[in-house]
Design a protein around this motif. Structure first.
Motif, PDB file in Angstrom:
ATOM      1  N   UNK A 174       3.578   0.406   2.460  1.00 46.58           N
ATOM      2  CA  UNK A 174       2.976   1.625   1.916  1.00 46.58           C
ATOM      3  C   UNK A 174       3.892   2.822   2.152  1.00 46.58           C
ATOM      4  N   UNK A 175       4.448   2.920   3.370  1.00 48.50           N
ATOM      5  CA  UNK A 175       5.353   4.019   3.673  1.00 48.50           C
ATOM      6  C   UNK A 175       6.587   3.975   2.780  1.00 48.50           C
ATOM      7  N   UNK A 176       7.070   2.788   2.494  1.00 46.05           N
ATOM      8  CA  UNK A 176       8.280   2.647   1.687  1.00 46.05           C
ATOM      9  C   UNK A 176       8.077   3.119   0.254  1.00 46.05           C
ATOM     10  N   UNK A 177       6.933   2.812  -0.347  1.00 48.51           N
ATOM     11  CA  UNK A 177       6.719   3.173  -1.756  1.00 48.51           C
ATOM     12  C   UNK A 177       6.310   4.636  -1.925  1.00 48.51           C
ATOM     13  N   UNK A 178       5.979   5.321  -0.824  1.00 46.29           N
ATOM     14  CA  UNK A 178       5.648   6.741  -0.904  1.00 46.29           C
ATOM     15  C   UNK A 178       6.905   7.583  -1.087  1.00 46.29           C
ATOM     16  N   UNK A 179       6.785   8.658  -1.848  1.00 43.27           N
ATOM     17  CA  UNK A 179       7.860   9.640  -1.949  1.00 43.27           C
ATOM     18  C   UNK A 179       7.887  10.489  -0.676  1.00 43.27           C
ATOM     19  N   UNK A 180       9.022  11.100  -0.346  1.00 42.45           N
ATOM     20  CA  UNK A 180       9.033  12.052   0.773  1.00 42.45           C
ATOM     21  C   UNK A 180       7.984  13.144   0.559  1.00 42.45           C
ATOM     22  N   UNK A 181       7.278  13.481   1.606  1.00 42.14           N
ATOM     23  CA  UNK A 181       6.155  14.421   1.592  1.00 42.14           C
ATOM     24  C   UNK A 181       4.931  13.831   0.879  1.00 42.14           C
ATOM     25  N   UNK A 182       4.944  12.521   0.647  1.00 42.76           N
ATOM     26  CA  UNK A 182       3.766  11.847   0.115  1.00 42.76           C
ATOM     27  C   UNK A 182       2.790  11.534   1.232  1.00 42.76           C
ATOM     28  N   UNK A 183       1.548  11.269   0.873  1.00 43.20           N
ATOM     29  CA  UNK A 183       0.506  11.077   1.877  1.00 43.20           C
ATOM     30  C   UNK A 183      -0.235   9.765   1.627  1.00 43.20           C
ATOM     31  N   UNK A 184      -0.575   9.100   2.720  1.00 43.15           N
ATOM     32  CA  UNK A 184      -1.393   7.891   2.683  1.00 43.15           C
ATOM     33  C   UNK A 184      -2.757   8.214   3.281  1.00 43.15           C
ATOM     34  N   UNK A 185      -3.819   7.888   2.549  1.00 39.07           N
ATOM     35  CA  UNK A 185      -5.188   8.091   3.011  1.00 39.07           C
ATOM     36  C   UNK A 185      -5.916   6.756   2.880  1.00 39.07           C
ATOM     37  N   UNK A 186      -6.383   6.235   4.009  1.00 35.37           N
ATOM     38  CA  UNK A 186      -6.992   4.919   3.974  1.00 35.37           C
ATOM     39  C   UNK A 186      -8.241   4.811   4.829  1.00 35.37           C
ATOM     40  N   UNK A 187      -8.974   3.714   4.611  1.00 33.03           N
ATOM     41  CA  UNK A 187     -10.164   3.402   5.402  1.00 33.03           C
ATOM     42  C   UNK A 187     -10.233   1.893   5.581  1.00 33.03           C
ATOM     43  N   UNK A 188     -10.617   1.469   6.769  1.00 30.33           N
ATOM     44  CA  UNK A 188     -10.781   0.046   7.033  1.00 30.33           C
ATOM     45  C   UNK A 188     -11.883  -0.149   8.063  1.00 30.33           C
ATOM     46  N   UNK A 189     -12.440  -1.359   8.096  1.00 31.30           N
ATOM     47  CA  UNK A 189     -13.511  -1.653   9.043  1.00 31.30           C
ATOM     48  C   UNK A 189     -12.966  -1.669  10.472  1.00 31.30           C
TER      49      UNK A 189
END
Length: 343
Positions: A174-189
């Motif tokens: 996920x980090x690799x496919x993000x552009x610089x200054x991109x954000x990951x927002x996730x939820x898991x059990x």
């Protein structure tokens, strides 16, 4: 803790018991395929990904799949709220483990201009919920994202990553496919999810069979989540937890809805068949230990929410060590200075 209403019953408990036993017998008669090379069962590969794909495809093909989507839709809405909190427009976003599009239905084209939905189950993508955002659907494994580096401005994921075998690798992808200054927002059990069901089944098996097997999959601890995200390269991390409690008529309805969500256990060391007497004992224990005054039983779902950013030089940076001009010891003098100022 927040409560969530479950839709009205679709079958009586005895019918639910028959259906659960029939599906368990089918799994026992045709065990899952052996894992591919490099994915043998064990500590590093606790889940049968082929079986999970089969479960999710089965759930998506039910006559009314939306009846079991209430939890996914609720969490998808909360993920969307976190996207709205970021005051920018994302030209291209990725939904990892999108299912039927539980996040996309809550987003607007003013916030996300284009969305790529990825899921291991093709039937879930075919039966996706309509959204105003232009979408592209891709069948792929969450652990092996088929995209180039620095592609997406935003990556979201809701209630999917708890089934991956290699969570650190999934975060790195996920980090690799993000552009610089991109954000990951996730939820898991989280780890306390379905603790009522887990305890009831274990006590029933100990009583009736003299031992127990895992019927609820293992979950990541919240203490490890921030460390895993940091190792993957994310910074400015935010990790918080929430609990959603859903009331059901009984244990059989809990298990029936879990199957309808595609959330049945797919651990390699799972026990394929639950005996009738054990299930009846577990239902009685569930009611006795956790039952509500109105006869219903609660099921708790612990949710971990996470936000992480990919580094960019424009982001705020911490000051260098030793560059402070004021000591924490001076804080004790503030009250005296304020009193002097008033005089």
């Amino acid at each position: 803790m927040r409560g969530l209403a479950r839709p009205a019953l679709r079958a009586r408990w005895c019918r639910s018991l028959w259906a659960l036993q029939a599906r368990a017998a089918a799994n026992a008669a045709s065990p899952p395929h052996p894992p591919p090379a490099g994915a043998s069962p064990g500590a590093l590969n606790p889940f049968d990904r082929r079986l999970k794909r089969k479960q999710k495809n089965w759930a998506a093909l039910q006559a009314e799949p939306a009846k079991c989507d209430y939890l996914r839709e609720e969490v998808g809405g909360r993920i969307a709220d976190r996207v709205f909190d970021i005051t920018r427009t994302f030209p291209l976003a990725l939904d990892v483990g999108s299912g039927r599009g539980y996040i996309a239905q809550h987003l607007t084209k003013e916030t996300v201009e284009k969305l790529v939905q990825v899921d291991i189950a093709e039937n879930a993508l075919k039966n996706a919920i309509e959204s105003e955002i232009p979408t592209i659907k891709v069948v792929a494994d969450e652990e092996f994202l088929p995209f180039k580096e620095d592609t997406f401005d935003l990556v979201v994921s809701s209630l999917s990553l708890h089934w991956v075998n290699d969570l650190p690798k999934a975060f790195k992808e996920i980090h690799q496919v993000l552009k610089p200054d991109g954000v990951f927002i996730g939820a898991m059990f989280g780890g306390d999810t379905l603790y009522e069901l887990r305890c009831s089944l274990q006590l029933a098996e100990l009583e009736r069979e003299g031992g127990f097997s895992p019927h609820v999959s293992p979950f990541t601890a919240v203490a490890d989540l921030g460390h895993l995200l940091s190792r993957a390269g994310f910074n400015t991390l935010t990790v918080d937890t929430d609990e959603i409690q859903v009331n059901y008529p009984g244990l059989f309805e809990v298990m029936e809805d879990l199957q309808g969500m595609g959330e049945s256990n797919c651990s390699w060391n799972r026990k394929p068949l639950l005996h009738r007497e054990t299930m009846l004992a577990a239902a009685a224990i569930y009611q006795e230990m956790y039952g509500n005054s109105n006869g219903s039983v609660p099921a708790t779902f612990q949710i971990y929410y996470m936000i992480g950013w990919k580094y960019h030089e424009s982001q705020a940076k911490p000051a260098q060590r030793g560059s402070a001009t004021v000591s924490f010891g001076d804080l004790a003098k503030i009250e005296g200075l304020l009193k002097r100022g008033k005089k």
